[in-house]
Write an enzyme that holds these catalytic residues in place. Sequence first.
Site, PDB file in Angstrom:
ATOM      1  CG  ASN A   7     -38.970  10.762 -27.775  1.00 46.10           C
ATOM      2  OD1 ASN A   7     -40.063  10.359 -28.174  1.00 46.10           O
ATOM      3  ND2 ASN A   7     -38.826  11.896 -27.113  1.00 46.10           N
ATOM      4  CG  HIS A  89     -39.217  15.041 -23.996  1.00 46.99           C
ATOM      5  ND1 HIS A  89     -39.306  16.228 -24.691  1.00 46.99           N
ATOM      6  CD2 HIS A  89     -38.225  14.320 -24.574  1.00 46.99           C
ATOM      7  CE1 HIS A  89     -38.392  16.213 -25.664  1.00 46.99           C
ATOM      8  NE2 HIS A  89     -37.729  15.074 -25.616  1.00 46.99           N
ATOM      9  N   GLY A 160     -33.493  19.041 -31.315  1.00 48.05           N
ATOM     10  CA  GLY A 160     -34.037  19.350 -32.636  1.00 48.05           C
ATOM     11  C   GLY A 160     -33.385  20.531 -33.320  1.00 48.05           C
ATOM     12  CB  SER A 192     -28.683  17.787 -31.962  1.00 46.08           C
ATOM     13  OG  SER A 192     -29.750  18.699 -32.132  1.00 46.08           O
TER      14      SER A 192
HETATM   15  P1  13P Z   1     -33.364  15.286 -31.289  1.00 41.58           P
HETATM   16  O1  13P Z   1     -32.437  14.092 -31.309  1.00 41.58           O
HETATM   17  O2  13P Z   1     -34.233  15.388 -32.506  1.00 41.58           O
HETATM   18  O3  13P Z   1     -32.628  16.552 -30.983  1.00 41.58           O
HETATM   19  O4  13P Z   1     -34.378  15.053 -30.072  1.00 41.58           O
HETATM   20  C1  13P Z   1     -33.867  14.719 -28.827  1.00 41.58           C
HETATM   21  C2  13P Z   1     -34.973  14.378 -27.911  1.00 41.58           C
HETATM   22  O5  13P Z   1     -35.772  15.219 -27.547  1.00 41.58           O
HETATM   23  C3  13P Z   1     -35.094  12.976 -27.483  1.00 41.58           C
HETATM   24  O6  13P Z   1     -36.018  12.844 -26.466  1.00 41.58           O
END
Ligand code: 13P
Length: 231
Positions: A7, A89, A160, A192
């Site tokens: 994503n 999401h 994130g 993450s």
């Molecule tokens: P991260 O891998 O940056 O934590 O994001 C995950 C996410 O929201 C994928 O849709």
Amino acid sequence: MKLVAGNWKMHDRGRALATAICGRLGARRVDVLLCPPFPYLREVGEALAGSGIALGGQDLHWEAQGAFTGAVSARMLLDTGCTHVIVGHSERRLLFGDTDASVAAKVQSALVAGLTPVLCVGETLQERDAGFAQRRIRSQVEAAFRPGCIVAYEPVWAIGTGRAASPDHARDAAQTIRVAAGPDTRVLYGGSVNATNCAPFFSVTDGALVGTASLDAEAFAAIVRAAEASS
Ligand code: 13P
């Protein structure tokens, strides 16, 4: 078959990243899906031609067309070569007002058009700390899941933050999702995920929805290889 999905969120990556990822992935035993921002769908689709890597949108509107400024329909995503679309999401739910009801309408619209929805569910930190994680996940699945959906378990507190859920927590969530949605439901973990921590998640789920690490071709390819190793 495992699925590794990227994503790209609202990061200005297009053809170059898709080409770099293709160059690092040969014949595979896992499915791979890339979800770039809307304006780059077509060029990413061109870069992926013949690779077997699937293309997806990051959101859609449930209506077929009309006065919905800024929105795109399932048909428009199909027309740009998408086979999948992320729906619900947590960033859409928390920042753009998506509700269980609108997420359900989006899932339905995607399925009717022939797109595979990647339905995202996951609890907030407050819900987790209050002991409501499994209940929240179940209610989100019951509200919007339809047969044909892939479900991505993405705990909001892990997105994130560099603080991924434990594989045990992801396994419990995957079990809750399969009880609510059906035992054959494909369940991904997201939050993450990176090249170093991904392997245990492939033992307890059917794949990963990757944010930050999907913007780095080498890291993303390493995650795909880890998924293959556990297949
Ligand atoms: P991260 O891998 O940056 O934590 O994001 C995950 C996410 O929201 C994928 O849709």
